[in-house]
Motif scaffolding. Structure first.
Motif, PDB file in Angstrom:
ATOM      1  N   VAL A  66     -99.914  29.853  13.770  1.00 23.78           N
ATOM      2  CA  VAL A  66     -99.101  30.886  14.417  1.00 23.78           C
ATOM      3  C   VAL A  66     -99.969  32.057  14.838  1.00 23.78           C
ATOM      4  N   LEU A  67    -100.844  32.515  13.927  1.00 28.46           N
ATOM      5  CA  LEU A  67    -101.727  33.625  14.227  1.00 28.46           C
ATOM      6  C   LEU A  67    -102.688  33.272  15.357  1.00 28.46           C
ATOM      7  N   LEU A  68    -103.207  32.061  15.359  1.00 36.72           N
ATOM      8  CA  LEU A  68    -104.138  31.635  16.405  1.00 36.72           C
ATOM      9  C   LEU A  68    -103.450  31.597  17.764  1.00 36.72           C
ATOM     10  N   VAL A  69    -102.256  31.011  17.823  1.00 37.43           N
ATOM     11  CA  VAL A  69    -101.522  30.948  19.092  1.00 37.43           C
ATOM     12  C   VAL A  69    -101.185  32.351  19.586  1.00 37.43           C
ATOM     13  N   LEU A  71    -102.792  35.073  18.978  1.00 33.04           N
ATOM     14  CA  LEU A  71    -104.021  35.706  19.426  1.00 33.04           C
ATOM     15  C   LEU A  71    -104.414  35.236  20.824  1.00 33.04           C
ATOM     16  N   VAL A  72    -104.315  33.932  21.063  1.00 36.91           N
ATOM     17  CA  VAL A  72    -104.673  33.387  22.380  1.00 36.91           C
ATOM     18  C   VAL A  72    -103.756  33.954  23.464  1.00 36.91           C
ATOM     19  N   VAL A  73    -102.452  33.967  23.201  1.00 36.62           N
ATOM     20  CA  VAL A  73    -101.507  34.494  24.188  1.00 36.62           C
ATOM     21  C   VAL A  73    -101.761  35.977  24.436  1.00 36.62           C
ATOM     22  N   ALA A  74    -102.021  36.734  23.367  1.00 37.46           N
ATOM     23  CA  ALA A  74    -102.288  38.165  23.502  1.00 37.46           C
ATOM     24  C   ALA A  74    -103.531  38.405  24.359  1.00 37.46           C
ATOM     25  N   CYS A  75    -104.586  37.617  24.145  1.00 39.32           N
ATOM     26  CA  CYS A  75    -105.813  37.763  24.929  1.00 39.32           C
ATOM     27  C   CYS A  75    -105.573  37.452  26.397  1.00 39.32           C
ATOM     28  N   LEU A  76    -104.777  36.413  26.669  1.00 36.15           N
ATOM     29  CA  LEU A  76    -104.493  36.047  28.059  1.00 36.15           C
ATOM     30  C   LEU A  76    -103.683  37.133  28.765  1.00 36.15           C
ATOM     31  N   VAL A  77    -102.666  37.640  28.089  1.00 36.98           N
ATOM     32  CA  VAL A  77    -101.845  38.695  28.688  1.00 36.98           C
ATOM     33  C   VAL A  77    -102.673  39.957  28.924  1.00 36.98           C
ATOM     34  N   ALA A  78    -103.499  40.321  27.947  1.00 40.36           N
ATOM     35  CA  ALA A  78    -104.345  41.508  28.096  1.00 40.36           C
ATOM     36  C   ALA A  78    -105.352  41.328  29.235  1.00 40.36           C
ATOM     37  N   ALA A  79    -105.898  40.118  29.373  1.00 38.53           N
ATOM     38  CA  ALA A  79    -106.856  39.851  30.453  1.00 38.53           C
ATOM     39  C   ALA A  79    -106.193  40.010  31.812  1.00 38.53           C
ATOM     40  N   VAL A  80    -104.993  39.454  31.970  1.00 38.20           N
ATOM     41  CA  VAL A  80    -104.266  39.599  33.239  1.00 38.20           C
ATOM     42  C   VAL A  80    -103.936  41.063  33.501  1.00 38.20           C
ATOM     43  N   LEU A  81    -103.528  41.776  32.467  1.00 46.47           N
ATOM     44  CA  LEU A  81    -103.191  43.194  32.612  1.00 46.47           C
ATOM     45  C   LEU A  81    -104.397  44.004  33.062  1.00 46.47           C
ATOM     46  N   ASN A  82    -105.536  43.834  32.387  1.00 47.52           N
ATOM     47  CA  ASN A  82    -106.714  44.631  32.736  1.00 47.52           C
ATOM     48  C   ASN A  82    -107.258  44.249  34.110  1.00 47.52           C
ATOM     49  N   TYR A  83    -107.171  42.960  34.461  1.00 52.88           N
ATOM     50  CA  TYR A  83    -107.578  42.529  35.797  1.00 52.88           C
ATOM     51  C   TYR A  83    -106.723  43.216  36.860  1.00 52.88           C
ATOM     52  N   THR A  84    -105.416  43.294  36.603  1.00 51.38           N
ATOM     53  CA  THR A  84    -104.511  43.959  37.546  1.00 51.38           C
ATOM     54  C   THR A  84    -104.810  45.447  37.647  1.00 51.38           C
ATOM     55  N   ILE A  85    -105.069  46.073  36.495  1.00 50.00           N
ATOM     56  CA  ILE A  85    -105.403  47.505  36.492  1.00 50.00           C
ATOM     57  C   ILE A  85    -106.647  47.764  37.333  1.00 50.00           C
ATOM     58  N   GLU A  86    -107.664  46.924  37.160  1.00 54.93           N
ATOM     59  CA  GLU A  86    -108.903  47.107  37.923  1.00 54.93           C
ATOM     60  C   GLU A  86    -108.662  46.950  39.416  1.00 54.93           C
ATOM     61  N   ARG A  87    -107.885  45.943  39.807  1.00 57.94           N
ATOM     62  CA  ARG A  87    -107.635  45.690  41.221  1.00 57.94           C
ATOM     63  C   ARG A  87    -106.776  46.775  41.849  1.00 57.94           C
ATOM     64  N   VAL A  88    -105.753  47.224  41.130  1.00 56.19           N
ATOM     65  CA  VAL A  88    -104.772  48.144  41.714  1.00 56.19           C
ATOM     66  C   VAL A  88    -105.183  49.606  41.577  1.00 56.19           C
ATOM     67  N   ALA A  89    -105.677  49.991  40.400  1.00 60.22           N
ATOM     68  CA  ALA A  89    -105.889  51.403  40.105  1.00 60.22           C
ATOM     69  C   ALA A  89    -107.325  51.869  40.286  1.00 60.22           C
ATOM     70  N   TYR A  90    -108.312  51.008  39.986  1.00 58.89           N
ATOM     71  CA  TYR A  90    -109.696  51.456  39.960  1.00 58.89           C
ATOM     72  C   TYR A  90    -110.506  51.042  41.191  1.00 58.89           C
ATOM     73  N   LEU A 205    -111.426  41.457  24.190  1.00 60.70           N
ATOM     74  CA  LEU A 205    -111.944  42.088  22.973  1.00 60.70           C
ATOM     75  C   LEU A 205    -110.947  43.099  22.421  1.00 60.70           C
ATOM     76  N   ALA A 206    -110.311  43.874  23.319  1.00 63.99           N
ATOM     77  CA  ALA A 206    -109.325  44.857  22.867  1.00 63.99           C
ATOM     78  C   ALA A 206    -108.106  44.175  22.266  1.00 63.99           C
ATOM     79  N   ALA A 207    -107.642  43.071  22.883  1.00 66.69           N
ATOM     80  CA  ALA A 207    -106.495  42.352  22.337  1.00 66.69           C
ATOM     81  C   ALA A 207    -106.821  41.763  20.969  1.00 66.69           C
ATOM     82  N   LEU A 208    -108.034  41.236  20.822  1.00 66.32           N
ATOM     83  CA  LEU A 208    -108.475  40.726  19.525  1.00 66.32           C
ATOM     84  C   LEU A 208    -108.445  41.833  18.481  1.00 66.32           C
ATOM     85  N   ALA A 209    -108.963  43.001  18.849  1.00 65.96           N
ATOM     86  CA  ALA A 209    -108.933  44.139  17.925  1.00 65.96           C
ATOM     87  C   ALA A 209    -107.506  44.560  17.620  1.00 65.96           C
TER      88      ALA A 209
END
Length: 306
Positions: A66-69, A71-90, A205-209
């Motif tokens: 459960v914890l592993l799944v 973690l994986v989902v959290a990392c994927l969602v965070a990656a998509v979020l940060n990618y979107t932030i970089e494209r849209v805002a930065y 890395l942030a999602a893992l933390a």
């Protein structure tokens, strides 16, 4: 000595989490000279996403899976979020005066906090304990399986990141882009892809933390990323922002300083201050470092662009 040893263990655990977040700050700054103040909110989103996933699948799978799944989902969602932030805002502000992307980063941090409050509500939520909670005695101190997991996963993650940066084609492209984007582009590197990849790695890395933070402290909430984010930024500055080794050293040192300080601040002040004043150590360290050594303990590879 037992108390001191216990505080050392607590400091290493705390510093490991700071180091993971600080690496995201320092990677982005090293490549494009931007302080992504929304990075702490990416940690928060990762923790809340994992909490949601755990709520859905906890009755269906073994706790460690459960914890592993989650973690994986959290990392994927965070990656998509940060990618979107970089494209849209930065990205649209990449060639603007430095104040514009800085203000945008602060605004993005507030926006993410508000959206998280709307989606997950503002109340504190209990984070499930998925690993055994029985502490293990270690030389007069104790350490939990969750803390052991944090130390081991952090060490493996840092080793993997070092290999990525120094032993892969993407790592070479990242180092080339950090040196000079225009020259790197002339040599066949695509800076936009490299920068996006850097944001994605930092988000994971942030999602893992974030998952580690929630597992260790047992609660999640929409504003939980602000203080860890600021302290991780302090750790990056302490070690030398733009320097990967500096981020790790700064994170570990800051964790130890906070933990040891929290254990002894009452004795040092005659009971005037208690352990709940621990946050003052991070900002006191930031003031001292910026005053005495602005480049950080291990220097600043891209100081000429600051």
């Amino acid at each position: 000595m037992d108390i001191f040893f216990q505080q050392i263990i607590n400091g290493l655990v705390l510093g490991s989490m700071y180091a993971l977040v600080a690496l995201g700050y320092t990677m982005v700054y090293g490549i494009i000279g931007l302080i992504n103040f929304a990075h702490g909110e990416v940690l928060m989103v990762g923790a809340l996403v994992s909490w949601t996933v755990i709520g859905f699948i906890q009755p269906l799978l073994p706790p460690w899976l459960v914890l592993l799944v989650a973690l994986v989902v959290a990392c994927l969602v965070a990656a998509v979020l940060n990618y979107t932030i970089e494209r849209v805002a930065y990205r649209p502000l990449r060639n603007s005066p430095r104040l514009a992307p800085l203000i945008t980063a602060i605004g993005m941090s507030i926006l993410l906090q508000t959206l998280a409050m709307i989606i997950w509500k503002p109340n504190y939520k209990s984070y499930p304990t998925l690993l055994p909670s029985e502490p293990i005695s270690l030389g007069g101190a104790s350490i939990t399986p969750t803390q052991i997991m944090i130390l081991v996963v952090t060490a493996l993650t840092l080793a993997g990141l070092v290999w990525l940066v120094h032993g892969t084609k993407l790592g070479r492209a990242m180092r080339a882009t950090a040196e000079n984007q225009r020259v790197a582009a002339l040599m066949g590197v695509q800076p936009n892809r490299v920068i996006s990849a850097t944001f994605v790695i930092g988000a994971m890395l942030a999602a893992l933390a974030g998952v580690m933070w929630a597992s260790n402290y047992g609660t999640v909430q929409h504003a939980m990323g602000f203080i860890p984010g600021i302290k991780a930024f302090t750790a990056a500055v302490l070690g030398g922002i733009g320097n990967l080794a500096g981020a790790v050293v700064g994170g570990i040192l800051l964790g130890l300083i906070e933990s040891i300080g929290a254990g002894y601040i009452g004795d040092f002040t005659g009971g005037v201050l208690g352990s709940h004043y621990v946050d003052i150590f991070a900002f006191a360290v930031l003031i001292v470092v910026l005053t005495l050594r602005p480049s950080g303990l291990l220097g600043e590879r891209v100081a000429d662009r600051a």
